[in-house]
Design an enzyme around this catalytic site. Structure first.
Site, PDB file in Angstrom:
ATOM      1  CE  LYS A 298      11.250  -6.436  -4.565  1.00 53.83           C
ATOM      2  NZ  LYS A 298      10.128  -7.269  -5.045  1.00 53.83           N
TER       3      LYS A 298
ATOM      4  CE  LYS B  91      10.832 -11.193  -7.808  1.00 58.27           C
ATOM      5  NZ  LYS B  91       9.862 -11.890  -6.922  1.00 58.27           N
TER       6      LYS B  91
END
Length: 248
Positions: free
Chosen positions: A86, A27
């Site tokens: 996600k 991320k």
């Protein structure tokens, strides 16, 4: 219970390969709670983890209601070779919008591979910004045929998952997710002292970054020693001290 740790670089990912972490989540904390990382970084992390049998996940961002944008991002992430994708359902607050977003993401991912787990990610602190509530999050994730439903915290100001939601609300969220055939993940500024409560709640996956960083800021560097200790609490047994916060 699987432990997910979120490095922000190839160097950080490399530093936690020997910590027994289950999932390395790529991320970019500069772009939000579930900020998307550049694809070249994600591909390099996948190259590191695959030979070690460690799964990887990629975040698409804290997304607005733009199903086409989300679908194209999901397709690109799937091409990187990750195991989980996600999607942060941030800029929307209805079941219909959430279902459309996750349907688009799942369909795009399935164009690449059938074995990638699609994660519908909502926010425990949704009340602070009029976001999608947990009931509609679970319903949308199930109806869009996702694999995992999760909550994180959108606003990173020191408040944790347990500040945003009560234990009873978390129990209900986990129960509803499993009843719908979904695996359930919890994240949101989790700390070592939450270990007892997390073990009692028993989600399938827990996700952290700040808890294993060298400093108090989630933007500081990950400590491999802290990461190893954190993982051990969930792969083995937590200490009696850690269990003092467990649910009665």
């Amino acid at each position: 219970m699987q432990v997910l740790i979120s490095p922000i670089s190839v160097e950080e990912a490399s530093s936690i390969l020997d910590t027994n972490v289950d999932i390395i989540d790529v991320k970019n904390v500069n772009e939000g709670s579930l900020g998307a990382q550049y694809p070249w970084h994600t591909c390099e992390v996948v190259k590191l983890t695959q030979p070690r049998g460690i799964k990887t996940s990629a975040t698409l961002g804290d997304l607005p209601y733009k199903p086409g944008t989300a679908a194209l991002a999901a397709y690109g992430s799937a091409m990187c070779g990750v195991n989980y994708i996600k999607a942060g359902l941030h800029g929307l607050n209805t079941y219909e919008e959430a279902r459309e977003m996750m349907y688009a993401v799942r369909r795009a991912v399935r164009m690449v591979r059938d074995d990638i787990d699609v994660v519908a990610a909502g926010y425990a602190d949704y009340r602070r910004f009029n976001g999608l509530d947990l009931l509609n999050l679970v319903k949308a994730a199930a109806d869009a045929e996702c694999d995992v439903v999760m909550v994180d915290t959108a606003i990173k100001d020191g408040k944790t998952l347990f500040d945003a939601l009560s234990v009873e609300e978390l129990k209900e969220f986990i129960g509803r997710g499993r009843a719908a055939g979904l695996r359930v993940a919890l994240a949101g500024s989790l700390k070592s002292e939450h270990a007892g409560m997390l073990l009692e709640l028993g989600p399938d996956i827990i996700g952290v970054r700040g808890a294993v960083c060298e400093g108090v800021d989630r933007k500081s560097k990950i400590s491999s020693e802290k990461a190893e200790r954190f993982v051990a609490m969930f792969h083995g047994k937590v200490s009696a001290a850690s269990r003092t916060s467990a649910i009665a």
